[in-house]
Enzyme design. Sequence first.
Site, PDB file in Angstrom:
ATOM      1  N   HIS A   1      54.089 -60.866 -40.659  1.00 30.31           N
ATOM      2  CA  HIS A   1      52.706 -60.783 -41.093  1.00 30.31           C
ATOM      3  C   HIS A   1      51.777 -60.186 -40.043  1.00 30.31           C
ATOM      4  O   HIS A   1      50.560 -60.270 -40.151  1.00 30.31           O
ATOM      5  CB  HIS A   1      52.246 -62.152 -41.601  1.00 30.31           C
ATOM      6  CG  HIS A   1      52.986 -62.519 -42.853  1.00 30.31           C
ATOM      7  ND1 HIS A   1      52.866 -63.717 -43.484  1.00 30.31           N
ATOM      8  CD2 HIS A   1      53.873 -61.800 -43.604  1.00 30.31           C
ATOM      9  CE1 HIS A   1      53.650 -63.737 -44.559  1.00 30.31           C
ATOM     10  NE2 HIS A   1      54.273 -62.588 -44.639  1.00 30.31           N
TER      11      HIS A   1
ATOM     12  N   HIS B   1      63.347 -59.008 -47.821  1.00 29.21           N
ATOM     13  CA  HIS B   1      63.728 -59.669 -49.077  1.00 29.21           C
ATOM     14  C   HIS B   1      65.178 -59.372 -49.445  1.00 29.21           C
ATOM     15  O   HIS B   1      65.870 -60.213 -50.006  1.00 29.21           O
ATOM     16  CB  HIS B   1      62.799 -59.240 -50.209  1.00 29.21           C
ATOM     17  CG  HIS B   1      61.472 -59.920 -50.153  1.00 29.21           C
ATOM     18  ND1 HIS B   1      60.744 -60.266 -51.265  1.00 29.21           N
ATOM     19  CD2 HIS B   1      60.746 -60.348 -49.097  1.00 29.21           C
ATOM     20  CE1 HIS B   1      59.614 -60.861 -50.884  1.00 29.21           C
ATOM     21  NE2 HIS B   1      59.594 -60.904 -49.579  1.00 29.21           N
TER      22      HIS B   1
HETATM   23  C1  HEM Z   1      53.945 -59.699 -47.622  1.00 28.55           C
HETATM   24  C2  HEM Z   1      54.769 -64.419 -48.150  1.00 28.55           C
HETATM   25  C3  HEM Z   1      57.906 -64.317 -44.448  1.00 28.55           C
HETATM   26  C4  HEM Z   1      57.049 -59.594 -43.940  1.00 28.55           C
HETATM   27  C5  HEM Z   1      53.964 -60.971 -48.124  1.00 28.55           C
HETATM   28  C6  HEM Z   1      53.265 -61.383 -49.311  1.00 28.55           C
HETATM   29  C7  HEM Z   1      53.481 -62.698 -49.451  1.00 28.55           C
HETATM   30  C8  HEM Z   1      54.329 -63.137 -48.372  1.00 28.55           C
HETATM   31  C9  HEM Z   1      52.929 -63.587 -50.555  1.00 28.55           C
HETATM   32  C10 HEM Z   1      52.446 -60.477 -50.208  1.00 28.55           C
HETATM   33  C11 HEM Z   1      53.280 -59.621 -51.131  1.00 28.55           C
HETATM   34  C12 HEM Z   1      52.384 -58.695 -51.895  1.00 28.55           C
HETATM   35  O1  HEM Z   1      51.571 -59.221 -52.682  1.00 28.55           O
HETATM   36  O2  HEM Z   1      52.484 -57.476 -51.728  1.00 28.55           O
HETATM   37  C13 HEM Z   1      55.633 -64.813 -47.156  1.00 28.55           C
HETATM   38  C14 HEM Z   1      56.090 -66.165 -46.926  1.00 28.55           C
HETATM   39  C15 HEM Z   1      56.967 -66.127 -45.899  1.00 28.55           C
HETATM   40  C16 HEM Z   1      57.072 -64.752 -45.459  1.00 28.55           C
HETATM   41  C17 HEM Z   1      55.643 -67.363 -47.750  1.00 28.55           C
HETATM   42  C18 HEM Z   1      57.732 -67.256 -45.242  1.00 28.55           C
HETATM   43  C19 HEM Z   1      57.379 -68.496 -45.226  1.00 28.55           C
HETATM   44  C20 HEM Z   1      57.989 -63.005 -44.045  1.00 28.55           C
HETATM   45  C21 HEM Z   1      58.926 -62.509 -43.069  1.00 28.55           C
HETATM   46  C22 HEM Z   1      58.681 -61.165 -42.935  1.00 28.55           C
HETATM   47  C23 HEM Z   1      57.603 -60.848 -43.830  1.00 28.55           C
HETATM   48  C24 HEM Z   1      59.978 -63.348 -42.359  1.00 28.55           C
HETATM   49  C25 HEM Z   1      59.366 -60.170 -42.067  1.00 28.55           C
HETATM   50  C26 HEM Z   1      60.046 -60.425 -41.000  1.00 28.55           C
HETATM   51  C27 HEM Z   1      56.037 -59.258 -44.825  1.00 28.55           C
HETATM   52  C28 HEM Z   1      55.358 -57.974 -44.827  1.00 28.55           C
HETATM   53  C29 HEM Z   1      54.465 -58.006 -45.901  1.00 28.55           C
HETATM   54  C30 HEM Z   1      54.616 -59.306 -46.508  1.00 28.55           C
HETATM   55  C31 HEM Z   1      55.588 -56.837 -43.856  1.00 28.55           C
HETATM   56  C32 HEM Z   1      53.483 -56.907 -46.313  1.00 28.55           C
HETATM   57  C33 HEM Z   1      54.018 -56.039 -47.408  1.00 28.55           C
HETATM   58  C34 HEM Z   1      53.065 -54.936 -47.776  1.00 28.55           C
HETATM   59  O3  HEM Z   1      52.127 -54.656 -47.012  1.00 28.55           O
HETATM   60  O4  HEM Z   1      53.243 -54.342 -48.845  1.00 28.55           O
HETATM   61  N1  HEM Z   1      54.614 -62.065 -47.569  1.00 28.55           N
HETATM   62  N2  HEM Z   1      56.255 -64.001 -46.245  1.00 28.55           N
HETATM   63  N3  HEM Z   1      57.212 -61.969 -44.499  1.00 28.55           N
HETATM   64  N4  HEM Z   1      55.564 -60.049 -45.821  1.00 28.55           N
HETATM   65 FE1  HEM Z   1      55.863 -62.011 -46.002  1.00 28.55          FE
END
Ligand code: HEM
Length: 702
Positions: free
Chosen positions: A274, A96
């Site tokens: 993810h 982010h």
């Molecule tokens: C978590 C959406 C792309 C890595 C999340 C969460 C959402 C989300 C809604 C949950 C946040 C929470 O409630 O804690 C998206 C969408 C993406 C995207 C819509 C693109 C279309 C990415 C990318 C990465 C990423 C590019 C890394 C390269 C993560 C990780 C989590 C996460 C590691 C887990 C965080 C945790 O466990 O606390 N994402 N994401 N995401 N996202 Fe994404």
Amino acid sequence: KSKNLLLLTTLSTFVLSNPLSDSLLSKDCPLSHGKREFESIKLSDRRTVEKLNEKRSVPDFVKVKADINLALTQSQEFFPADFGNYGPLMIRLAWHCNGSYRKTDGRGGCDGARIRFNPEMSWEDNANLDNAIKVLEPVKEKYGDILSWGDLITLTGDVSLENMGLQTIGFCGGRIDDPDGSGSLVLGPSADQERISHCVVNGDCHAPFGPTTIGLIYVNPGGHLDIPDPKLSVKDIRDSFSRMGMNDRETVALIGGGNNILSEVLIQTYFLGHAFGKTHGACSNPPCGDGVGNNTFSSGFEGQWTETPTKWTNDFFKHLLTKKYELFKGPGGKNQWRPAGKDEPNIRMLTSDLALIEDPIFLDLVKEYAADIGSLQRDFVKTWYKLMSNDMGPATRCLGNLVPPPQPFQNPLPSPPKQLPKFSVVSKDIVKILYSSEDNGGDQLNDGRYYLGALFVELASQCLFTFRITDYAGGCNGARIRFSPERDYPDNVGLDKVLETLKPIKEKYVGLSWADLIVLAGQTAIEEAGGEKIKFIGGRTDAADGNGAEKIPPRDYYYNSVIKLKDQIKVTGLPTRETVALFGRLRSDIQQRNRNFSGTYRKSKDLNKFSNDFFKILLKEDWKKISEDEFQAKGKDIFITSFDFSLLEDLEFKSYVEEFAEDLDAFKSAFKKGWDLLSKAELNFIEKKKKTVFDRIFGFFD
Ligand code: HEM
């Protein structure tokens, strides 16, 4: 050195004593949710910050990595780690922080680490990332000023991946922390954003805005305009990632209808993300219970993507392919997806996740990576590095002991020639071709001679003015103006002919780069026409092609010239007064016509005089708008652009116009300073540690 240390200390004291950072570090951070007013935040001057940090030094990143690694698995009471590992949360933080980068103007990214402050910290998408930052606080304290927050946050993303089983390719250090969050105002909800990148339908925002939805980093996870239809998400994902500058060359191919390599890049990034962690939306009416651990509420979605959220696997997309998903409302009250049927694992998908099997190109990649984790891994680590370093500019700006070899996205330039020519001699040759009694392609003067000087100034200005301090892209180093796409930008039409006139000089001198020649020709013309002498620094080098220039297309999305100029000033990083002075440069009648204007501000054709006439004429004449882009002096054959006219429409600009019209010397010295800053902008930010080598390589010429 001690002076510099003092400045650094002063800066960090300011950051730490800033009330925003105080509340950031407090336990019940009041800033992570809700709307706030941000207009009162003082605008940070990026160039001042650069100056304060001119002699940037960085810590031993191998040691820092070891400390971060320890912190990842030491769960803290104020925000316990899911599954005993902060890794996924930290990947989200790093992503982010960096994902706010947008290629349209180079703004955003983690250089500056503005995610620590409002407004960025309270963007909807950044919920609970203040807690992630707080977990890192002891590491920051241990290293102090030598470790910037931007480097720490980004490096933590790398360490998290490695901790969970994925080796990264290296780390580009050297981020400089901003003293406040104002640099992100235009990237999220604010009056500035409205002025510069107005979004008509929130959820369907267009460039220059980065994400499709204000306050998010990319796209709405709940689907386009919150409609839980994965098909509708496909376009949003493509759009927002391309605006992030993911693989610019490929974006051009995409727009040109070529094959869609862009999606390959973003899909790699997406999958990796993810593979880890979970979403958080424990209840529908936050705060939920004590608000931490199982009661955490961040996005409002709830659940994990795989059964092993702290281990690098390709299960995320195996699951995408092998299960049927049904829509349901999660405990946070949001639409999400779960496997339909009995005995299915307890995993969840977002609407945007399912978009990846709704597009044929995405789907092919899903299949490939589901079958071959090695292929995903190899491709991904490069993309991650790009995502983390896009805003850092050329590889020469990367500091530290973990910097990998320059990558294609950094558009590395060849080393400067070993032996540079004597620029004073080259300059004499330029003087010789300025005038001709024959038609040399230049402007015809009153005395019948042809003159190339104004065209040389146009060429050099166009080449130099592409520099952006926001992401260190552009500038004349590389002389990419010789190639498409930069050569074809509307303001550059015709400049290829000017390059032709310089060719004999280019060929005469071994070690003379086009980039140096272009700048020197402009500078020589200015001096010969009566401008002050400007010190020339050579040592630029030539790119083999135009790649990289697609990052800096003309920014033609402004709806008002004053706003455009004010924004350009911020993006270039030049002071306002000096920028106004640069408007008084020599202008070519021919080039104005090439650009589809009717002519220049000079009544007669004495285009070879460097004077403050431009400002005098601007104030004296009665201007009439004759087209969207042009004004004419009533009843006269004198023309200026709307951009020129904007100098009369703003009080600050106008005060400098008045000053320069009255005082030729003030104009000349401001012009000299402006040109000096502009022509050396990109050189100033080449790694300072290499200064002795830099000194040896670069030739100096007064
Ligand atoms: C978590 C959406 C792309 C890595 C999340 C969460 C959402 C989300 C809604 C949950 C946040 C929470 O409630 O804690 C998206 C969408 C993406 C995207 C819509 C693109 C279309 C990415 C990318 C990465 C990423 C590019 C890394 C390269 C993560 C990780 C989590 C996460 C590691 C887990 C965080 C945790 O466990 O606390 N994402 N994401 N995401 N996202 Fe994404």
